[in-house]
Design an enzyme around this catalytic site. Sequence first.
Site, PDB file in Angstrom:
ATOM      1  N   ASN A   1       0.832  -1.075   0.058  1.00 11.67           N
ATOM      2  CA  ASN A   1       0.016  -0.059  -0.078  1.00 11.67           C
ATOM      3  C   ASN A   1       0.945   1.146  -0.111  1.00 11.67           C
ATOM      4  O   ASN A   1       1.596   1.791   1.064  1.00 11.67           O
ATOM      5  CB  ASN A   1      -0.877  -0.010   1.257  1.00 11.67           C
ATOM      6  CG  ASN A   1      -1.646   1.272   1.389  1.00 11.67           C
ATOM      7  OD1 ASN A   1      -1.623   1.988   0.455  1.00 11.67           O
ATOM      8  ND2 ASN A   1      -2.409   1.394   2.320  1.00 11.67           N
TER       9      ASN A   1
ATOM     10  N   LYS B   1       0.140   4.284  -0.311  1.00 11.98           N
ATOM     11  CA  LYS B   1      -0.344   5.287   0.346  1.00 11.98           C
ATOM     12  C   LYS B   1      -0.156   6.671  -0.681  1.00 11.98           C
ATOM     13  O   LYS B   1      -0.102   6.286  -1.780  1.00 11.98           O
ATOM     14  CB  LYS B   1       0.052   5.600   1.873  1.00 11.98           C
ATOM     15  CG  LYS B   1       0.006   4.366   2.720  1.00 11.98           C
ATOM     16  CD  LYS B   1       0.036   4.704   3.887  1.00 11.98           C
ATOM     17  CE  LYS B   1       0.012   3.345   4.914  1.00 11.98           C
ATOM     18  NZ  LYS B   1       0.004   3.193   6.266  1.00 11.98           N
TER      19      LYS B   1
ATOM     20  N   HIS C   1      -9.584   1.704   4.780  1.00 17.58           N
ATOM     21  CA  HIS C   1      -8.416   1.831   5.604  1.00 17.58           C
ATOM     22  C   HIS C   1      -8.620   2.568   6.641  1.00 17.58           C
ATOM     23  O   HIS C   1      -9.022   3.714   6.608  1.00 17.58           O
ATOM     24  CB  HIS C   1      -7.365   2.439   4.541  1.00 17.58           C
ATOM     25  CG  HIS C   1      -5.936   2.268   5.171  1.00 17.58           C
ATOM     26  ND1 HIS C   1      -5.512   3.137   6.076  1.00 17.58           N
ATOM     27  CD2 HIS C   1      -5.050   1.246   5.008  1.00 17.58           C
ATOM     28  CE1 HIS C   1      -4.255   2.577   6.458  1.00 17.58           C
ATOM     29  NE2 HIS C   1      -3.851   1.557   5.873  1.00 17.58           N
TER      30      HIS C   1
ATOM     31  N   GLU D   1      -6.782   4.944   7.621  1.00 12.20           N
ATOM     32  CA  GLU D   1      -6.480   6.408   7.520  1.00 12.20           C
ATOM     33  C   GLU D   1      -7.566   7.174   6.736  1.00 12.20           C
ATOM     34  O   GLU D   1      -7.585   8.263   6.690  1.00 12.20           O
ATOM     35  CB  GLU D   1      -5.235   6.301   6.753  1.00 12.20           C
ATOM     36  CG  GLU D   1      -3.850   6.126   7.689  1.00 12.20           C
ATOM     37  CD  GLU D   1      -2.741   5.458   6.762  1.00 12.20           C
ATOM     38  OE1 GLU D   1      -2.803   5.760   5.772  1.00 12.20           O
ATOM     39  OE2 GLU D   1      -1.644   5.225   7.676  1.00 12.20           O
TER      40      GLU D   1
ATOM     41  N   GLU E   1      -5.527  -4.668  10.493  1.00  9.48           N
ATOM     42  CA  GLU E   1      -4.628  -3.502  10.733  1.00  9.48           C
ATOM     43  C   GLU E   1      -4.812  -2.965  12.001  1.00  9.48           C
ATOM     44  O   GLU E   1      -5.568  -1.966  12.197  1.00  9.48           O
ATOM     45  CB  GLU E   1      -4.507  -2.727   9.600  1.00  9.48           C
ATOM     46  CG  GLU E   1      -4.243  -3.357   8.164  1.00  9.48           C
ATOM     47  CD  GLU E   1      -3.513  -2.242   7.211  1.00  9.48           C
ATOM     48  OE1 GLU E   1      -2.450  -2.507   6.603  1.00  9.48           O
ATOM     49  OE2 GLU E   1      -4.160  -0.966   7.191  1.00  9.48           O
TER      50      GLU E   1
ATOM     51  N   GLY F   1       2.393   2.646  10.819  1.00 15.21           N
ATOM     52  CA  GLY F   1       3.364   3.590  10.985  1.00 15.21           C
ATOM     53  C   GLY F   1       3.872   3.924  12.220  1.00 15.21           C
ATOM     54  O   GLY F   1       4.469   5.024  12.270  1.00 15.21           O
TER      55      GLY F   1
ATOM     56  N   SER G   1       3.244  -1.915  10.326  1.00 13.90           N
ATOM     57  CA  SER G   1       4.800  -2.228  10.504  1.00 13.90           C
ATOM     58  C   SER G   1       5.243  -3.314  10.190  1.00 13.90           C
ATOM     59  O   SER G   1       6.313  -3.779  11.053  1.00 13.90           O
ATOM     60  CB  SER G   1       5.144  -1.639  12.196  1.00 13.90           C
ATOM     61  OG  SER G   1       4.688  -0.596  12.414  1.00 13.90           O
TER      62      SER G   1
END
Length: 250
Positions: A9, A11, A95, A97, A167, A173, A212
């Site tokens: 991904n 991003k 996701h 985010e 996730e 991150g 991560s």
Amino acid sequence: MRRKLVVGNWKMNGSLAQNKRLLDSLAQGLRDVSHVDIAVCVPYPYLFQAQAVLAGTSIAWGAQNVASHDNGAYTGEVSAAMLKEFGASYVIVGHSERHGAYGESAANIAEKFAIAKGYGLTPIFCVGETLQERESGVMEYAIANQLDPILSVSGGALLDQAVIAYEPVWAIGTNKTATPEQARAAHSFIRERIAALHPGAAESVRILYGGSVNSRNAAQLLSMSDIDGGLIGRGSLDADDFESICRAAC
Ligand code: 13P
């Protein structure tokens, strides 16, 4: 037997020049890797570039979001049909985010999942608890709340061959990876929850771990039962790292 799947991904990263180097390296470096399915989910403008470089390789490509409507007056949205035109196979939906920053509701995400499936894309549907939810003992409740709208909107057929990514929000991150055992436990919970409603689909759904993952921890995480691969953020932006992670999935 589910085949492992490793998805990058990207991003909101990349440029034409950087992507070209990364995609060329991956196409070259992963030529002999046939035991695992591999894909990269790129920003929309680079779909054409992924298609141009990766067509004819064993690496698939996809996007990081999709509109929940077929077409029409939805300024700024990109439809499933458009993704298909650029040869996309996968699309990430829900996701953390996105639903954090853009207020995507569970119902909206379920629509995206269904529309992606309807257009022959494989949705990668993300679920995961926050640190606060884990520490206050409501992790399973939080995951179930994200999963259930998909399970009730989608029949078993829609879930068949779909991909779910676990996730944990606290691991994204942060360099705080879930332990293999924490990840395995969450994955089994997700599969059992699917099995309760759609027993047939539960066996074929691939559940990826994301948060991560790097070239050092990938082998241990991806060898756990019920972990069918990884959704990789930062580790997918460097060709050597991503290649090592793909090779570790067996
Ligand atoms: P990182 O691998 O950078 O933690 O990101 C994980 C992720 O959000 C993948 O979708």
